[in-house]
Scaffold this motif. Sequence first.
Motif, PDB file in Angstrom:
ATOM      1  N   THR A 361     -24.218 -59.159 -36.668  1.00  0.00           N
ATOM      2  CA  THR A 361     -24.525 -60.241 -37.611  1.00  0.00           C
ATOM      3  C   THR A 361     -23.598 -60.182 -38.820  1.00  0.00           C
ATOM      4  O   THR A 361     -23.008 -61.189 -39.240  1.00  0.00           O
ATOM      5  CB  THR A 361     -25.984 -60.145 -38.059  1.00  0.00           C
ATOM      6  N   ILE A 362     -23.467 -58.971 -39.400  1.00  0.00           N
ATOM      7  CA  ILE A 362     -22.606 -58.805 -40.571  1.00  0.00           C
ATOM      8  C   ILE A 362     -21.163 -59.147 -40.226  1.00  0.00           C
ATOM      9  O   ILE A 362     -20.469 -59.856 -40.965  1.00  0.00           O
ATOM     10  CB  ILE A 362     -22.709 -57.359 -41.091  1.00  0.00           C
ATOM     11  N   SER A 363     -20.680 -58.669 -39.089  1.00  0.00           N
ATOM     12  CA  SER A 363     -19.301 -58.920 -38.687  1.00  0.00           C
ATOM     13  C   SER A 363     -19.054 -60.407 -38.451  1.00  0.00           C
ATOM     14  O   SER A 363     -18.029 -60.962 -38.855  1.00  0.00           O
ATOM     15  CB  SER A 363     -18.984 -58.123 -37.423  1.00  0.00           C
ATOM     16  N   GLY A 364     -20.037 -61.065 -37.773  1.00  0.00           N
ATOM     17  CA  GLY A 364     -19.852 -62.481 -37.474  1.00  0.00           C
ATOM     18  C   GLY A 364     -19.802 -63.346 -38.717  1.00  0.00           C
ATOM     19  O   GLY A 364     -18.886 -64.177 -38.888  1.00  0.00           O
ATOM     20  N   TYR A 365     -20.764 -63.155 -39.624  1.00  0.00           N
ATOM     21  CA  TYR A 365     -20.780 -63.950 -40.855  1.00  0.00           C
ATOM     22  C   TYR A 365     -19.579 -63.638 -41.737  1.00  0.00           C
ATOM     23  O   TYR A 365     -18.974 -64.536 -42.336  1.00  0.00           O
ATOM     24  CB  TYR A 365     -22.075 -63.697 -41.617  1.00  0.00           C
ATOM     25  N   SER A 366     -19.204 -62.357 -41.797  1.00  0.00           N
ATOM     26  CA  SER A 366     -18.066 -61.977 -42.639  1.00  0.00           C
ATOM     27  C   SER A 366     -16.778 -62.611 -42.120  1.00  0.00           C
ATOM     28  O   SER A 366     -15.928 -63.058 -42.897  1.00  0.00           O
ATOM     29  CB  SER A 366     -17.916 -60.455 -42.678  1.00  0.00           C
ATOM     30  N   GLU A 367     -16.626 -62.656 -40.791  1.00  0.00           N
ATOM     31  CA  GLU A 367     -15.423 -63.244 -40.211  1.00  0.00           C
ATOM     32  C   GLU A 367     -15.352 -64.742 -40.493  1.00  0.00           C
ATOM     33  O   GLU A 367     -14.281 -65.283 -40.811  1.00  0.00           O
ATOM     34  CB  GLU A 367     -15.415 -62.997 -38.699  1.00  0.00           C
ATOM     35  N   LEU A 368     -16.505 -65.434 -40.417  1.00  0.00           N
ATOM     36  CA  LEU A 368     -16.534 -66.862 -40.734  1.00  0.00           C
ATOM     37  C   LEU A 368     -16.149 -67.123 -42.185  1.00  0.00           C
ATOM     38  O   LEU A 368     -15.366 -68.040 -42.496  1.00  0.00           O
ATOM     39  CB  LEU A 368     -17.929 -67.438 -40.451  1.00  0.00           C
ATOM     40  N   MET A 369     -16.685 -66.263 -43.064  1.00  0.00           N
ATOM     41  CA  MET A 369     -16.390 -66.443 -44.480  1.00  0.00           C
ATOM     42  C   MET A 369     -14.938 -66.083 -44.779  1.00  0.00           C
ATOM     43  O   MET A 369     -14.263 -66.756 -45.580  1.00  0.00           O
ATOM     44  CB  MET A 369     -17.344 -65.591 -45.328  1.00  0.00           C
ATOM     45  N   ALA A 370     -14.403 -65.051 -44.144  1.00  0.00           N
ATOM     46  CA  ALA A 370     -13.035 -64.618 -44.414  1.00  0.00           C
ATOM     47  C   ALA A 370     -12.022 -65.650 -43.933  1.00  0.00           C
ATOM     48  O   ALA A 370     -10.960 -65.825 -44.542  1.00  0.00           O
ATOM     49  CB  ALA A 370     -12.778 -63.268 -43.754  1.00  0.00           C
ATOM     50  N   GLN A 371     -12.317 -66.322 -42.815  1.00  0.00           N
ATOM     51  CA  GLN A 371     -11.385 -67.310 -42.271  1.00  0.00           C
ATOM     52  C   GLN A 371     -11.591 -68.713 -42.846  1.00  0.00           C
ATOM     53  O   GLN A 371     -10.918 -69.650 -42.452  1.00  0.00           O
ATOM     54  CB  GLN A 371     -11.527 -67.359 -40.744  1.00  0.00           C
TER      55      GLN A 371
END
Length: 574
Positions: A361-371
Amino acid sequence: MTKKIFYAIFSVCTLVFLTSMILTFSTIFSYFSSVEKDQLHSSLQLVAQGYEDEGLKFLKGMNGEDYRVSLIDSEGTVLYDSTTDTRSLPSHLDREEVKQALETGWGESTRYSETLTEQAIYSAMKLPDGNVLRISVSRYSVLTLMMGVATPLISIFCGAVLAALVLAIWLSHRIMSPLESLDLENPETAGTYEEMEPIVDRLKRYRRDLDRQKRRLRVQQAEFDTVAAGIEEGLILLDQDLRVLYLNSAAGQALDLEPGAEKEILLRIGQGKELPFEKLCILEPVVELAEKARETLEPQSALVPADTRIWLAQAGPVISRDKFRGESILLLDVTEKQQTERMRKEFTGNVSHELKTPLQTISGYSELMAQGLAKPEDIPQMAERILREARRMSTQVDQILTLTRMDEGLSVKQEPVNLDQVVNSVQQDLMQNAETSGVQLTVDVPDQPVTVSGDPALLRSVVFNLTENAIKYSAPDSHVQMELTTEPGEAVIRIRDDGPGIAAEDQERIFERFYRVDKSRSRQLGGTGLGLAIVKNAVRLHGGTVSVSSEPGKGSVFEVRLPMMEDRDGQAEA
């Protein structure tokens, strides 16, 4: 011993006589056969000379002779035969003596009649005109000749056997008489012949050595019994026929024998009574393991479940001079080890799964926000979800570390703890959670302090985890009660709720790590699956017990019992 010597002498005499007769008869027969072949060969040359001088007329004039004369051409066709009509005779090209004569000029062979009573000797030579001249003579076979003289041979043989019998009886008694009179307990030279004196002296030395070895063996047997009886593993010794030679008390327990039964079994074995292992052992896989070790001559091992226990059975064959002499069987109780291994694997798998879920969950949301793929209005919600999952993962790690320290023998603080204050403090901390969930949270504690000895933080976590779980799994407008009472020598904490209840098959496992009754609802509520495991271990470290009483649809009651501190007069404080 006398019988063996008698049989040996009698057998040797009989065999020597029989062999001599056979060799003599065979030698004489072979000699006369050789002479007869030479005579047949000479006769063949004379007949050939007469045929060359007078032709077929000479051969026909020999009809009265003892010889059979045949004339065969190079194609195997019989041109003339002194005893048989040539028209009824087949081709003789395959006859051994004819083939040899056509190839080398001379040929010989011997053939027996169908009854083996007669033997025909053939001699053939190739003539200058290309034909083969053959003569033959019949004589009795060895078997027929022996049958002809059977009566005198049998008489001679019976006489020789009788002489051998008398000689064997006399010699065997003559040899054994001094040996039978020898006293092995007190060997003496009296009554023996001179050649036996070295043997008697050696027997004396062996007797002394044997006495010393017996004493040494008795000491070693006593030492072995002491060591074998003291080991925790079951030990069973078998002979080459898989009969029991020895077993210790631990093996008796593994085989579900009555206490002390192994001593009676060893006593019966010492009296010469045989006990097959398959009749003693109730564990069929162990019997099969022993048989497999005997067949393969290699060590065998296997896990054998038996009721509530798990045994590691090891069968080791004893081999001497490449022969199976017996085997030893060890029975090791590995129940706790297997359970620990199962729990370790389950724990590792659960830890990996529980930590992987929030990380995804953390990785998925962080990747969306980073990109930059997340909508601005969704970022606060995503950040809140990331923070919640991170806190959840941090909580799981803290709880795993706490359980690990407990497994490693966490030292518990020993200081007075007022449980009534702990219960009231937890009630105040969880009141907001209860109001948010629509749950009424009440507390019932005695007016006097209830004191136990232990770690305040661990005891508070016990009450907190049980109460928090009760609130989480209770429906809105339900009731959760925290109750503290005292019984002789014990402080009792009960957490009651009106939740969905717990099925009987789940009640024994809810204190296992990561075990959840309703996995989907537990994850929805944010549970880690470690709270009740921490409760059980924390209570255990304080010398207490925890239990649950529940029925589906009727709520649950978790009860914790802790030993109370004693006052100066030896009475429990209440």
